[in-house]
Design an enzyme around this catalytic site. Structure first.
Site, PDB file in Angstrom:
ATOM      1  N   HIS A   1       5.354   9.062   2.078  1.00 18.23           N
ATOM      2  CA  HIS A   1       4.101   9.755   2.389  1.00 18.23           C
ATOM      3  C   HIS A   1       3.981  10.002   3.883  1.00 18.23           C
ATOM      4  CE1 HIS A   1       3.615   7.608  -1.414  1.00 18.23           C
ATOM      5  NE2 HIS A   1       2.708   8.482  -1.750  1.00 18.23           N
TER       6      HIS A   1
ATOM      7  N   HIS B   1       0.047   3.645   1.217  1.00 13.02           N
ATOM      8  CA  HIS B   1       1.108   4.637   1.027  1.00 13.02           C
ATOM      9  C   HIS B   1       1.564   5.183   2.380  1.00 13.02           C
ATOM     10  CE1 HIS B   1      -2.850   6.595   0.751  1.00 13.02           C
ATOM     11  NE2 HIS B   1      -2.309   7.542   1.454  1.00 13.02           N
TER      12      HIS B   1
ATOM     13  N   GLY C   1      -1.476  -0.810  -1.187  1.00 17.50           N
ATOM     14  CA  GLY C   1      -0.839   0.196  -2.031  1.00 17.50           C
ATOM     15  C   GLY C   1      -1.805   0.577  -3.138  1.00 17.50           C
TER      16      GLY C   1
ATOM     17  N   GLY D   1      -9.018   7.733  -0.891  1.00 23.86           N
ATOM     18  CA  GLY D   1      -8.739   6.985  -2.117  1.00 23.86           C
ATOM     19  C   GLY D   1      -9.397   5.624  -2.073  1.00 23.86           C
TER      20      GLY D   1
ATOM     21  N   ASN E   1      -9.615  13.146   6.165  1.00 25.00           N
ATOM     22  CA  ASN E   1      -8.788  14.363   6.238  1.00 25.00           C
ATOM     23  C   ASN E   1      -9.094  15.351   5.120  1.00 25.00           C
ATOM     24  OD1 ASN E   1      -7.467  13.426   3.928  1.00 25.00           O
ATOM     25  ND2 ASN E   1      -5.834  12.455   5.096  1.00 25.00           N
TER      26      ASN E   1
ATOM     27  N   HIS F   1       1.128  15.151   1.596  1.00 21.58           N
ATOM     28  CA  HIS F   1       0.674  13.788   1.295  1.00 21.58           C
ATOM     29  C   HIS F   1       1.816  12.880   0.853  1.00 21.58           C
ATOM     30  CE1 HIS F   1      -1.548  10.454  -0.527  1.00 21.58           C
ATOM     31  NE2 HIS F   1      -0.772  10.621  -1.572  1.00 21.58           N
TER      32      HIS F   1
ATOM     33  N   GLU G   1     -17.028  -8.825  -9.236  1.00 23.43           N
ATOM     34  CA  GLU G   1     -15.853  -9.635  -9.575  1.00 23.43           C
ATOM     35  C   GLU G   1     -14.605  -9.175  -8.826  1.00 23.43           C
ATOM     36  OE1 GLU G   1     -17.721  -7.951 -11.741  1.00 23.43           O
ATOM     37  OE2 GLU G   1     -18.880  -9.503 -12.765  1.00 23.43           O
TER      38      GLU G   1
ATOM     39  N   PHE H   1     -14.379 -11.393 -17.772  1.00 20.67           N
ATOM     40  CA  PHE H   1     -14.458 -10.425 -16.684  1.00 20.67           C
ATOM     41  C   PHE H   1     -13.280 -10.500 -15.732  1.00 20.67           C
ATOM     42  CE2 PHE H   1     -19.034 -10.673 -18.064  1.00 20.67           C
ATOM     43  CZ  PHE H   1     -18.829  -9.663 -18.991  1.00 20.67           C
TER      44      PHE H   1
ATOM     45  N   HIS I   1     -18.314 -10.444 -24.336  1.00 22.26           N
ATOM     46  CA  HIS I   1     -18.233 -11.581 -23.427  1.00 22.26           C
ATOM     47  C   HIS I   1     -17.215 -12.633 -23.870  1.00 22.26           C
ATOM     48  CE1 HIS I   1     -21.737  -9.648 -21.840  1.00 22.26           C
ATOM     49  NE2 HIS I   1     -22.000 -10.606 -20.989  1.00 22.26           N
TER      50      HIS I   1
END
Lengths: 672, 672
Positions: free
Chosen positions: A35, A75, A124, A163, A192, A266, A415, A441, A477
């Site tokens: 990248h 990346h 990453g 991201g 960007n 990218h 969490e 969870f 649950h």
């Protein structure tokens, strides 16, 4: 700022930044993978950060009072590799840059903390870096409060892209950081306007500045290609009383005549022709991987910038008491407190005598009552389930902006953010993090829990309400596949203790490893103390052991974990009453059992007897024990769950799903 | 507004709302388990919503043009159960209210869509409801654009609490909704400032109004106990051009003299004394579960409010062409398009002849090229990996505010939000959702993927880059435990097709079930077409089948999936050359294989041969096939991954981890 102006007004800066850009283009081209766009876009920001603000000494990447630098947009790994090489990092040689993304290279596709000392955290999976950084900033605040700012006084800088900011985990992280007023945290947004699918507004119109402001952050902005403006923003960031978000307006693939400002730069190499054209625009008249000596030496001087400051720090550190030095060093290295073993031993002795009938979540709270005073580096917490997870002991104050000495974090209903922060707490050093939520969870925290395993972070996940035994809350649950999930994850210890003693032993294991995260699955319902005969030996460390031997000829072996061990023992009584000799094996940790030698494993699970495994969860992880090893015949069965649970009081659910002593006894008899 | 004023100024409203509150208190008390505080806090808002705004007919909970009502804060389930009982829902009788949270009750601890027709979606895991609702709103926009607002013209209302808003998934959902300008979506925030751990600001100081504004929402607020103010806000919400967030200031456990405005009323029964005291304050002079006839009949009139409107709608629906009626009905019922089978058959025939060597992600794109024109109800998408997941076919326009007829959603970097939206798309009806990301990021979407399985939503998860075969991106992007995770999850089909033909068959299975989500794990690397002999039969439907028979005496059986089938076939060549008769079994879907009858399963995996499974992932799910059934001896082995992957070109990784034809052949020979 455009390139012509930049080259004219800031020629020295331009050369430094061009070196990063050139290396990024060349390495991605050589690897034919990677990248380039992000390092090319953020080179100016990174150059100013490293040249003027980041406290670091390239020769001492583990100096404990360094500023942490986290490339959340992992990346763009060539950005950090280029910076490290240029600054004179011992590991990132030019050869490593040339081997970018190749087998055995330290310069892996994404930065990995276990490959390079100067990589603070693996990044990453988007959003993890910024969220891990929150934990680092908490660790720094905590240690500063405890040991003074002469020893701990640094910042955590993060570079994050769109991201990272779109991922849900970032919401949890910035909410936590905002509430905690982590003024030592600075996030630089690579604004960007490009993602893989095209322009950001194809998927997102969020006003990020307003969003961070809403979360309690100080918000700044700069032209990400103007070194003076970048410097101004970073300077202003030093004076904040809240975490700082700097919107750096940048152009992805800056300078590439045909690809800048498009998604095509990218995640793909630019191609030789485009690299040539770009280098021409840069005025960079050097071959691939070639850095002129003057540029390299300027960068190396930057790498050595912090050496003097580090020297002063070493003096200050040397001036504190030897005891304190040793304690800080032990904590930063992740070593085990000497007091732990004794505390656990005493706890086990007392409780094997007292033999309380308590839920293992309660047992865990009791153990923590012994652990936390003995292990000063623990920082506990819960994702808004303190009274359910029972993770807070009386001696832990609450860590918040008014009490940085507190050792308990109210993570909120976050969490995933909690798990990532726990990674950051450990990676910073000086802290052993544990945190709780409902076991189900795990689903919400998986992204960061996997990174605990990959990064070798011994975080302790206190996962209560571990089966249908939680009752009325119902199938959303009630975990059924989560033991399988944790056991399927490499480098993860999944504990499911059967009583208060096994709970203590699981905690001891979890706190004495320096490289494996632990999941401790704990019951909501009360369980009797089974181990009423004290032994100093940590039986959980064996992973599985005989908790009750067969009387007479051994015809059956029952294997069980957690709340089902009690049920298996009752099944044994039924079977023994019918003269069917039955051994019961408690299996608190499959990973540790599988790590024992074959002799031990065969001793615990010998051939020739019927085997039945019992667990209120799905069968998948058990098949390996129900399988006879290499040609050995074994009749085997399983009593557990085949699908999702249901809403009802727990005892009725155990009946409904057939996890009862009677059903187990029947299963054994059907196999004999 | 306080209770005295409320009782005086709005006596009729007060009685209606009191009925909800009384039932919530009584039912939780009887169950000795549950969450009374939220229904008591939001009773006024819910009353105004149901009485004046929600378009529904309690006697026809599946009327396709009803407004959807989502109780995102699902722990407050007694709110929806009370509303349904009071409005005259056929399923929620008073008996069901009394059996709240008991075995076999439809009134489960959390609302479950598979138990009650009027529950639009299972809620309980926080944040899921609001995020699922975004999918429902997209479905409505899409169907309105395609079939006209005479048939589809309704809203989705959500009640969400602080938990929902703190969860990361909510960030992804509100970002998506804001960008998509879903004006048909209204979120009512139960702003009570209390979570389980105490006051919200112990963990969160986020300005929620500013946050939603930043995401492009219209933001309103009201006094959540003042019916006129609530009505004003809901009326204003009708006129928005963006999704609407209404900050409803409420008091948890409203009216409870000792517990209101504290966390102690959140998740525990109030106790008889406190209930008596509260009812006294309410002026509610009735026994437990007792609703006065006048109050009940007023509520039933509310439940029948929409009957006339529904009648008019039925007329409009009856006026459109019979073909269109049938098509809409089929789509809303989730039935399979008749054109699918033919399209798949033709695709298979063409491609078994053309025998392309393509990655299965590319194969999937090719199949979608045949599917999407034949199945008009698909709505595809990707979490910002369109060019990697290959989920967009040429005929699908992009769904966005300017083109509601588009059938492709750019979900953004929001895996969890995407998965939840996919659930909502299906639950709304009229849509078959599929969406892609990297298989490893199953981790990010797990919470919603589990709900697909629990709720019986046949969403299709297009998970590309399914192993170390993705190469350079390294271990953070390389799934190793994810096949085990998906296979461990109940009611989930995990497909890993080996070539273009199996990919088509997997898609056919995924699109013809009405109750099981599918995960289709697809390779990044090219794979040859193995099934060059066309058959109309869907072999993937069997789960496993013989793809190459042994020559001579069958001594070994190799089992493999996806990209490893090709490797297993090469291993077979080595073994056959050494006169070791070797069968190769392709196992594209374990769940479907396990569902076959014993005869078939024994035919595919007969006794007496050495078995070796091959998969570039961990072994856990394979043990069941490596285990001899009931006393049958089997020598067995596994060739796959034991831990995390690594960054390097894919072929080198297969060498490094020993997943090669030679290694498989050696393994077989070591077992013979």
């Amino acid at each position: 700022m455009d390139i012509a102006t930049l080259r004219e007004q800031h020629p020295d800066h331009w050369k430094l930044a061009s070196a990063i850009r050139a290396l990024a283009m060349d390495a991605v081209q050589a690897a034919n993978s990677g990248h380039p766009g992000m390092p090319m876009g953020m080179a100016d920001v990174a150059t100013v950060l490293f040249q003027k603000h980041l406290k670091f000494d390239a020769k001492a990447p583990k100096w404990m009072d360094r500023d942490r630098f986290v490339l959340s947009a992992g990346h763009g790994s060539m950005l950090i590799y280029a910076l490290l090489y240029l600054c004179g990092d011992a590991q990132v040689t030019l050869d490593q840059i040339k081997k970018f993304r190749q087998k055995g290279a330290l310069t892996a596709g994404h930065p990995e903390n276990f490959l390079l000392d100067a990589v603070e955290t693996t990044t990453g999976p988007l959003g993890q870096g910024i969220s891990t950084a929150v934990g680092m900033a908490i660790a720094e605040e905590s240690l500063r409060a405890r040991f003074g700012k002469k020893i701990f006084d640094h910042k955590t800088y993060v570079i994050a892209g769109d991201g990272c900011l779109m991922e849900g985990i970032s919401h949890e992280a910035i909410g936590l950081a905002g509430m905690q007023k982590l003024k030592n945290l600075v996030v630089l947004w690579d604004n960007n306007n490009i993602t893989i699918d095209g322009r950001v507004d194809k998927a997102c119109i969020t006003d990020q500045r307003m969003r961070f402001k809403a979360a309690g952050w100080k918000v700044l902005h700069c032209d990400g290609h103007d070194p003076e403006d970048i410097d101004r923003a970073l300077t202003e960031a030093q004076k904040s009383n809240a975490p700082v978000f700097i919107d750096c307006k940048t152009i992805i693939g800056f300078g590439s005549p045909n690809k800048a400002d498009t998604y095509s730069v990218h995640g793909s190499p630019l191609g030789d022709a485009e690299i040539d054209a770009t280098k021409k625009i840069y005025g960079w008249d050097h071959g691939a991987f070639e850095i002129p000596a003057d540029v390299k030496s300027t960068w190396e001087a930057i790498g050595a910038r912090g050496a003097a400051e580090r020297g002063e720090w070493e003096e200050r550190f040397g001036a504190i008491s030897a005891t304190k030095q040793a304690e800080i060093t032990r904590m930063m290295d992740g070593g085990v407190s000497k007091k732990l073993a004794g505390a656990i031993r005493k706890f086990k002795k007392d409780n094997s005598e007292a033999a309380p009938k308590v839920a293992t979540r309660k047992a865990s709270e009791m153990v923590l009552g012994a652990i936390n005073p003995a292990v000063p580096e623990t920082i506990g917490g819960s994702a808004d389930l303190t009274g359910s997870n029972l993770t807070k002991t009386a001696d832990l104050g609450v860590f918040d902006p008014e009490n940085r000495k507190g050792r308990y974090v109210h993570y909120g209903i976050r969490e995933h953010g909690m798990a990532a922060a726990m990674n950051g707490l450990w990676l910073h050093g000086g802290v052993r993090p544990y945190g709780g939520t409902f076991f189900c969870f795990t689903d919400y925290a998986r992204g960061a829990m996997r990174l605990s395993a990959l990064m070798k972070v011994p975080a302790v996940y206190v996962m209560t309400h571990d089966s249908i035994g939680l009752g009325e809350d119902g199938p959303t649950h009630q975990p059924v596949e989560h033991l399988a999930i944790c056991r399927a994850t490499p480098n993860t210890w999944t504990f499911r203790p059967a009583d208060v003693i096994e709970t203590a032993e699981a905690w001891e294991m979890a706190l004495t490893t320096e490289e494996t995260p632990s999941v401790i699955a704990l019951s909501r319902q009360n369980l009797p103390t089974l181990r009423t005969k004290h032994t100093n030996q940590n039986m959980v460390s064996k992973g599985a052991y005989v908790i009750e031997e067969a009387e007479g000829k051994r015809q059956a072996i029952l294997m069980a974990t957690g709340s089902e061990v009690e049920i298996a023992l009752k099944a044994r009584e039924i079977l023994q009453a019918q003269a069917i000799g039955t051994r019961v094996v408690s299996v608190p940790c499959m990973e540790l059992f599988d790590a024992q030698d074959e002799t031990y494993r065969r001793r615990i699970l010998p051939a020739g007897a019927v085997r039945v495994a019992v667990e209120a969860a799905i069968r998948q992880p058990w098949d390996k024990y129900l399988l006879g090893e290499r040609g050995r015949e074994t009749k085997a069965g399983f009593v557990g769950m085949e699908g999702f649970g249901s809403s009802a009081p727990a005892p009725e659910l155990y009946e409904k799903f057939g996890i009862t002593p009677e059903a187990i006894a029947e299963k054994v008899k059907s196999l004999l």
